[in-house]
Scaffold this motif. Structure first.
Motif, mmCIF file in Angstrom:
data_model
loop_
_atom_site.group_PDB
_atom_site.id
_atom_site.type_symbol
_atom_site.label_atom_id
_atom_site.label_comp_id
_atom_site.label_asym_id
_atom_site.label_seq_id
_atom_site.Cartn_x
_atom_site.Cartn_y
_atom_site.Cartn_z
ATOM 1 N N ARG A 183 1.430 -22.403 2.677
ATOM 2 C CA ARG A 183 0.904 -21.728 3.760
ATOM 3 C C ARG A 183 -0.127 -20.528 4.079
ATOM 4 O O ARG A 183 -1.014 -20.687 2.269
ATOM 5 C CB ARG A 183 2.554 -20.441 4.165
ATOM 6 N N LEU A 223 -2.080 -28.563 5.390
ATOM 7 C CA LEU A 223 -1.200 -28.133 6.468
ATOM 8 C C LEU A 223 -2.289 -28.993 7.756
ATOM 9 O O LEU A 223 -3.133 -28.077 8.303
ATOM 10 C CB LEU A 223 -1.800 -26.406 6.422
ATOM 11 N N TYR A 254 -6.171 -26.590 1.548
ATOM 12 C CA TYR A 254 -5.317 -26.240 2.446
ATOM 13 C C TYR A 254 -5.713 -27.010 3.730
ATOM 14 O O TYR A 254 -4.559 -27.409 4.371
ATOM 15 C CB TYR A 254 -6.312 -24.898 2.910
#
Length: 268
Positions: A193, A253, A249
């Motif tokens: 996250r 994601l 990232y």
């Protein structure tokens, strides 16, 4: 013209072949690592690194836990800082501030290893030794390069007190964002996250930004060519690392916020 301008802000480079070579080597080696990160060639201790293709057919390598590895990486440099207070005579306020800043820098790193960071996996012992030797050599050379200025007139522009301010901002901001990262996931939480809080709302690597600010502060306290050479190389390296982090990232994601920059808010 350029040389005379630089000499307003730094001590004249000492007639030391060692310092000259180390200045060139520190800049080029750290900058090269940064460009390697941009190209996707990551350091073996990085979470981005996939060593599966290199492990087969090579000799078995000894590993230690990441916590022990990083602790060993920082401790010799920290001891070098402490030892400098014993081996080198006082040379005024600037020398005291430099040694104190470096000591605090590595004390913070050791404190974070023991009480803040969360680790998984291990580190190759050969790499741990290389990192430890690098930190020790860099730290000792920063101290030694300022020691060699004894008896030389101070630069016309005194940056040591602005350097202290930059260093404190850098070390404080770096520690705060490391703390936020440590709270991102629990021990059994494997979900990726985006970090929250602080400057994480603007960049994905504010801890690197503050580390650069801290290095810049140390360079301003020292005002030596070697310190600034190392800081510039380190800044290029951390730019590469932050770019690689953002790219990582993005690959993990689907809902990664596109407005987040890598290192510098609104810019990069």
């Amino acid at each position: 013209m350029l040389t005379s301008t630089l000499l307003r802000f730094i001590f004249p480079p000492p007639s030391s072949l060692f310092i000259t070579v180390m200045s060139v080597f520190s800049f080029t080696s750290t900058a090269y690592l940064g460009f390697s990160e941009l190209r996707g060639k990551h350091a073996p201790y990085s979470k981005f690194w996939n060593g599966s293709s290199t492990k087969s057919g090579t000799r078995k390598q000894t590993e230690v836990s990441s916590r022990k590895g990083m602790l060993f990486s920082y401790t010799p440099a920290f001891l070098a800082c402490l030892t400098s207070f014993v081996l080198l005579a006082p040379q005024g306020t600037r020398f005291l501030l430099l040694r104190s800043a470096l000591t605090l820098h590595f004390f913070k790193r050791i404190f974070e290893v023991l009480f803040v960071h969360k680790y998984s996996g291990g580190m190759v012992l050969d790499l741990v030794i290389l990192i430890s030797l690098s930190y020790f050599t860099i730290t000792a050379t920063i101290i030694y390069s300022l020691h060699l200025t004894q008896g030389i007139s101070e630069p016309p522009v005194d940056l040591k007190y602005p350097g202290v301010l930059l260093f404190l901002i850098g070390i404080g901001g770096n520690f705060y964002h490391h703390y936020l990262l440590s709270k991102l996931r629990g021990k059994s939480d494997k979900e990726y996250r985006v970090p929250k809080g602080g400057l994480f709302c603007l960049v994905i690597c504010p801890h690197y930004l503050f580390e650069i600010i801290g290095f810049l502060g140390i360079s301003c306290i020292s005002q030596t060519l070697y310190a600034f050479s190392f800081t510039l190389g380190s800044a290029l390296y951390l730019m590469g690392r932050s770019y690689a982090t953002r790219r990582w990232y993005l690959s993990k994601l689907e809902d990664f916020p596109q407005h987040l920059k890598a290192l510098i808010p609104y810019v990069f």
